[in-house]
Design an enzyme around this catalytic site. Structure first.
Site, PDB file in Angstrom:
ATOM      1  N   LYS A 156      51.514  37.669  43.357  1.00  0.00           N
ATOM      2  CA  LYS A 156      50.869  36.920  44.436  1.00  0.00           C
ATOM      3  C   LYS A 156      51.868  36.015  45.156  1.00  0.00           C
ATOM      4  O   LYS A 156      51.733  35.759  46.351  1.00  0.00           O
ATOM      5  CB  LYS A 156      49.719  36.076  43.874  1.00  0.00           C
ATOM      6  CG  LYS A 156      48.602  36.898  43.232  1.00  0.00           C
ATOM      7  CD  LYS A 156      47.740  37.609  44.238  1.00  0.00           C
ATOM      8  CE  LYS A 156      46.707  38.516  43.571  1.00  0.00           C
ATOM      9  NZ  LYS A 156      45.970  39.325  44.547  1.00  0.00           N
ATOM     10  N   GLU A 195      41.285  32.245  49.306  1.00  0.00           N
ATOM     11  CA  GLU A 195      40.294  32.626  48.318  1.00  0.00           C
ATOM     12  C   GLU A 195      41.051  32.957  47.040  1.00  0.00           C
ATOM     13  O   GLU A 195      42.231  33.301  47.089  1.00  0.00           O
ATOM     14  CB  GLU A 195      39.505  33.852  48.793  1.00  0.00           C
ATOM     15  CG  GLU A 195      40.128  35.228  48.455  1.00  0.00           C
ATOM     16  CD  GLU A 195      41.464  35.520  49.142  1.00  0.00           C
ATOM     17  OE1 GLU A 195      41.817  34.787  50.091  1.00  0.00           O
ATOM     18  OE2 GLU A 195      42.152  36.467  48.715  1.00  0.00           O
ATOM     19  N   SER A 217      51.859  43.276  37.106  1.00  0.00           N
ATOM     20  CA  SER A 217      51.673  42.418  38.283  1.00  0.00           C
ATOM     21  C   SER A 217      51.645  40.930  37.945  1.00  0.00           C
ATOM     22  O   SER A 217      51.958  40.100  38.788  1.00  0.00           O
ATOM     23  CB  SER A 217      50.380  42.809  39.003  1.00  0.00           C
ATOM     24  OG  SER A 217      49.281  42.739  38.113  1.00  0.00           O
TER      25      SER A 217
HETATM   26  C1  LIG Z   1      47.986  39.412  38.008  1.00  0.00           C
HETATM   27  C2  LIG Z   1      47.148  40.078  39.027  1.00  0.00           C
HETATM   28  N1  LIG Z   1      47.268  41.398  39.206  1.00  0.00           N
HETATM   29  C3  LIG Z   1      46.528  42.050  40.111  1.00  0.00           C
HETATM   30  C4  LIG Z   1      45.581  41.402  40.869  1.00  0.00           C
HETATM   31  C5  LIG Z   1      44.753  42.215  41.822  1.00  0.00           C
HETATM   32  O1  LIG Z   1      45.072  42.053  43.167  1.00  0.00           O
HETATM   33  P1  LIG Z   1      45.798  43.157  43.998  1.00  0.00           P
HETATM   34  O2  LIG Z   1      45.043  44.426  43.850  1.00  0.00           O
HETATM   35  O3  LIG Z   1      45.780  42.633  45.383  1.00  0.00           O
HETATM   36  O4  LIG Z   1      47.189  43.297  43.488  1.00  0.00           O
HETATM   37  C6  LIG Z   1      45.418  40.026  40.732  1.00  0.00           C
HETATM   38  C7  LIG Z   1      44.429  39.296  41.546  1.00  0.00           C
HETATM   39  O5  LIG Z   1      44.098  38.186  41.378  1.00  0.00           O
HETATM   40  C8  LIG Z   1      46.224  39.343  39.776  1.00  0.00           C
HETATM   41  O6  LIG Z   1      46.099  38.027  39.608  1.00  0.00           O
END
Ligand SMILES: Cc1ncc(COP(=O)(O)O)c(C=O)c1O
Lengths: 408, 253
Positions: free
Chosen positions: A86, A108, A376
């Site tokens: 993020k 958000e 992520s």
């Molecule tokens: C660690 C993490 N991975 C993935 C996501 C999912 O979001 P996105 O599909 O935009 O990567 C989030 C959303 O809050 C997140 O905090």
């Protein structure tokens, strides 16, 4: 009439008139920074001095041996400042806000990761900051709420609708409709009205650019498959972008919650339960009823618990370029435990969805092949949820004692 | 035609009133009774809102009413049934207000057709700008329904003229930034904005968002054709019930 921001039949900008001039301005500003090489330079420089870019690509040797198939590499977005991908999007939008000369940001948040990243960016750049978060998520992600407030942001608990991510997004749009002159809405994922899907994917594309270079260096070849979890779609599109024209299979993993038949999940593209609709300013697949009312969704991972999905991914799903799968809450906790035991890695519950699917497929692949999983985010934020899921009695004891301390 | 109705009424009254109800809130019988009470109190036009789960242009009062209606199971089919009853017995023009997804899921052309059959005269769909909603505009034209266009204070002159090309019936001028249900300070600042609206279209003008009492409406007389009262009446309904809404409406002009 000119339609812009479409991916196949998905996307667009279904906006109330009051927000149209704001989006016109945003589209112009985005076009300007995209054409200006100094913006990307400033972005990369900021991410390498304030966050940990380039993030490493880790060879998961023990997991590779454990499954005995493809070599498993993990892209470490968890090592970003604030612990998730993020930060990429948020810092880039922060630089954009500086160029636009606005003084306040709103966002958000579901898991709270995007909220923490935005609050951090606001502190760094001296912006006022308001974060909208569904009441359900405020409860399950308390530590992130704590940090947002400590970072100087105002956190507003949203009690409308299902009290989760989509409702927080609606609340942020309502704020923006009032305060657009001085406020920028830092949308946290590759969803929403144009230009957000394109813009957020562009900022996140740094993940795939690095990963492609790294895998060629470490493995000497392109991966056969790459895996990312899909909430709104930003980390997935960030990773996939650089591999789009390669012979690489792209796999998106959605929240299977309590299983697809239970309807308690957020599998928009991996199930046949979603239909095309228009909400939150864009056209995509939504989990909705026949009247077009949005359904309740569920996931152990707050960040994946969302009714819509990036219009870019809806298109790539229809064309077959991206394959989608779903991982259940239970599978996710099991994969998380295995990653901790074998590699000392603590993926966020969101990220662990990608691990589940990779773990299912790796054993059947041959040893010459390699795969990349996008980690992520880091799992520390999920300590309460994970401890409950694992059922650790000592943690429970600790919480009880802590509560007693407060009561005393 | 809706426009003709408005012009004729305006010869008799110095300002017209358009009110708003959320279909199915608190239940369908009340909606029907509320519509009757409002018409008896002299309302000239009415918006019937079909609840949608993601009403991004609405503020807390209408948002909550939509949510409550949905929670009690109000379906689009129920809303259409109630509409038939309302339009059959009450002789003013009714407009649907909803969000694009409700039309889209019903299939836009099918929806405008059924709306016309229900006696509806126009629609307000705040998340359907002309760029995105060609199908909607075409379907509305086919049924001779008025696709009401909205102006807001930050809409540039050029875009006002662009929107005017698609507008029929009247143009809905949003009084201020933000969403429904918040106060609006009616002051001379509004004059400049309304002058811009006037310049852009020859259609009658409605003004809404924050219009709530006699004083507001007095201020608007001579400036616009239709005053829109939405959340104000809903608040009265919530606090004092249907009968009080009639008194409230009579107090406005
Ligand atoms: C660690 C993490 N991975 C993935 C996501 C999912 O979001 P996105 O599909 O935009 O990567 C989030 C959303 O809050 C997140 O905090």
């Amino acid at each position: 009439m000119v339609k812009t921001g479409y991916y196949g039949e998905f996307g667009g900008a279904f906006l109330p008139e009051i927000l149209i001039p704001t989006f016109t301005q945003l589209k112009e500003e985005f076009a300007r920074i995209k054409a200006d090489p100094t913006f990307w330079e400033e972005y990369v420089h900021t991410m390498s001095t304030y966050s940990c870019r380039p993030t490493p690509l880790t060879f998961a040797e023990n997991l590779t041996h454990h499954f005995g198939g493809a070599s498993i590499y993990i892209k470490r977005e968890d090592l970003n400042h604030t612990g998730a991908h993020k930060a990429n999007n948020v810092i880039a939008q922060g630089l954009l806000v500086k160029r636009m000369g606005k003084g306040r940001v709103i966002a958000e948040t579901g898991a709270g990761q995007h909220g923490v990243a935005t609050a951090t960016m606001a502190a760094k750049y001296g912006f006022d900051c308001t974060i909208y978060m569904g009441e359900v998520d405020v409860k399950r992600q308390r530590p992130n709420v704590f940090w947002m407030e400590q970072l100087g942001a105002e956190v507003i608990s949203v009690k409308d609708g299902s009290k989760t991510l989509k409702d927080a997004m609606n609340a942020a749009f309502r704020d923006w409709a009032q305060n657009m002159d001085d406020t920028h809405y830092v949308l946290g994922t590759a969803s929403g009205p144009h230009p957000f899907p394109e813009m957020v994917s562009y900022f996140q594309s740094i993940i795939g650019q690095e990963a492609r270079e790294q895998i060629l260096k470490y493995a000497g070849k392109l991966p056969a498959r790459i895996y990312a979890c899909v909430g709104g779609g930003s980390n997935a599109l960030g990773l996939f972008g650089a591999f789009m024209d390669d012979p690489v299979e792209l796999v998106g993993v959605e929240a299977g919650g309590k299983g697809l038949p239970s309807k308690l999940h957020a599998a928009r593209l991996a199930s046949d339960q979603a239909t095309i609709g228009v909400a939150q300013g864009y056209k995509t697949y939504f989990l909705q009823d026949d009247d077009g009312q949005m359904r309740e969704t569920h996931s152990v991972a707050a960040g994946l618990d969302y009714v819509g999905v990036s219009p870019i991914l809806s298109h790539l799903s229809d064309t077959g370029r991206v394959r989608f799968a779903a991982a259940t809450d239970k599978e996710v906790v099991d994969a998380l435990r295995l990653s901790m035991k074998k590699e000392g890695l603590i993926p966020a519950l969101e990220s662990a969805h990608a691990f589940v699917q990779a773990f299912k497929e790796a054993p059947d692949m041959n040893g010459e092949e390699c795969i990349i999983i996008n980690q992520s985010g880091r799992g520390d934020k999920d300590i309460f949820t994970v401890a409950d899921a694992i059922g650790d009695p000592q943690w429970e004891q600790f919480i009880r004692e802590k509560a007693e301390d407060y009561n005393a | 035609m809706l426009e003709n109705y408005i012009r004729e009424k305006r010869e008799q009254k110095d300002i017209l009133l358009m009110t708003h109800i959320v279909l199915g809130y608190p239940d369908f019988d009340s909606s029907i009774q509320l519509a009757r009470t409002m018409v008896e109190a002299g309302v000239d036009l009415m918006e019937l809102q079909i609840p949608f789960s993601e009403p991004i242009a609405d503020g807390p009062v209408i948002l909550k009413a939509c949510q409550d209606a949905l929670q009690t199971g109000a379906s689009v089919a129920d809303c259409l049934d109630a509409t038939r009853k309302i339009t059959a017995s009450l002789d003013i023009p009714f407009l649907f207000m909803s969000y694009y997804n409700i039309l889209f899921k019903y299939q836009v052309e099918r929806f405008t057709k059924v709306a016309a059959e229900c006696g509806i005269r126009g629609m307000i769909v705040p998340d359907a700008p002309p760029e995105e909603a060609e199908d909607y505009l075409q379907a509305m034209n086919k049924e001779q329904l008025a696709p009401i266009q909205l102006y807001s204070p930050n809409t540039p002159d050029e875009r006002m003229r662009y929107l005017a090309d698609f507008a029929q019936g009247f143009v809905y001028c949003v009084a201020r930034k933000g969403v429904t249900g918040q106060d609006t300070a009616f002051s001379d600042d509004l004059d400049q904005y309304l002058a811009r609206c006037r310049q852009a279209t020859r259609l009658p003008l409605a003004l809404g968002f924050g219009v709530k009492d006699h004083k507001d409406i007095d201020f608007l007389k001579g400036k616009i054709d239709i005053a829109v009262v939405g959340s104000g009446a809903l608040r009265i309904l919530n606090e004092k019930g249907v009968e009080a809404v009639g008194d409230y409406i009579r107090s406005l002009r």
